[in-house]
Design a protein around this motif. Structure first.
Motif, short mmCIF file in Angstrom:
data_model
loop_
_atom_site.label_atom_id
_atom_site.label_comp_id
_atom_site.label_asym_id
_atom_site.label_seq_id
_atom_site.Cartn_x
_atom_site.Cartn_y
_atom_site.Cartn_z
N PHE A 37 0.93 -1.10 0.02
CA PHE A 37 0.01 -0.18 0.05
C PHE A 37 0.65 1.21 0.12
N PRO A 38 0.27 2.42 -0.39
CA PRO A 38 1.30 3.71 -0.63
C PRO A 38 1.19 4.26 0.80
N VAL A 39 2.56 5.01 1.07
CA VAL A 39 2.60 5.63 2.34
C VAL A 39 2.95 6.93 2.25
N ARG A 40 2.84 7.99 3.18
CA ARG A 40 3.37 9.34 3.19
C ARG A 40 4.47 9.25 4.38
N VAL A 41 5.53 9.58 3.96
CA VAL A 41 6.73 9.40 4.81
C VAL A 41 7.11 11.03 5.24
N GLU A 42 6.92 11.37 6.76
CA GLU A 42 7.32 12.61 6.84
C GLU A 42 8.57 12.38 7.60
N PHE A 43 9.55 13.75 7.38
CA PHE A 43 10.83 13.34 7.84
C PHE A 43 11.59 14.86 8.17
N SER A 44 12.73 15.02 8.81
CA SER A 44 13.42 16.11 8.92
C SER A 44 14.63 15.55 8.21
N TYR A 45 15.30 16.73 7.83
CA TYR A 45 16.81 16.57 7.11
C TYR A 45 17.67 17.39 7.58
N HIS A 46 19.03 16.91 7.46
CA HIS A 46 20.14 17.88 7.44
C HIS A 46 21.02 17.83 6.47
N GLY A 47 21.80 18.61 5.88
CA GLY A 47 22.85 18.59 4.91
C GLY A 47 23.49 20.03 4.91
N THR A 48 24.31 19.73 3.77
CA THR A 48 25.31 21.21 3.65
C THR A 48 24.71 21.69 2.10
N LYS A 49 25.02 22.97 2.12
CA LYS A 49 24.62 23.79 0.95
C LYS A 49 25.37 23.52 -0.20
N MET A 50 24.87 23.55 -1.51
CA MET A 50 25.72 23.33 -2.52
C MET A 50 26.49 24.52 -2.89
N HIS A 51 25.81 25.65 -2.91
CA HIS A 51 26.67 27.07 -3.08
C HIS A 51 26.64 27.82 -1.92
N GLY A 52 27.97 28.26 -1.73
CA GLY A 52 28.33 29.17 -0.62
C GLY A 52 28.76 27.97 0.36
#
Length: 91
Positions: A37-52
């Motif tokens: 069955f289809p799902v909705r995945v709610e999430f938070s993320y961290h990363g680095t900016k590609m520009h700057g």
């Protein structure tokens, strides 16, 4: 509802596998749903900016079809970690 912090590699919870892959110069996250069955995945993320320079973080959600996958990222951000806030049936 389930919660899991994924820092690297793969992790699977509630039928949803989280993994990372390279897309050009950035790193994106892939959510693979092995449920019938289809799902909705709610999430938070961290990363680095590609520009700057600097870090980037935020919250979002993706819909993932039954036995399908969806990627997230590539919007000027290279994803380093994801924390799933919830996986909900969405049919």
């Amino acid at each position: 509802m389930l919660q899991v912090t994924v820092v690297a590699g793969q992790n699977r919870k509630g039928g949803v596998t989280v993994s990372y892959e390279s897309s050009g110069r950035s790193r994106v996250v892939r959510f693979t749903n092995s449920n019938s069955f289809p799902v909705r995945v709610e999430f938070s993320y961290h990363g680095t900016k590609m520009h700057g320079s600097g870090e980037a973080s935020g919250e979002d959600a993706v819909f993932v079809g039954a036995n399908y996958s969806a990627t997230y990222g590539g919007h000027g951000i290279s994803i380093t970690s994801v924390r799933i806030a919830g996986v909900m049936r969405s049919d």
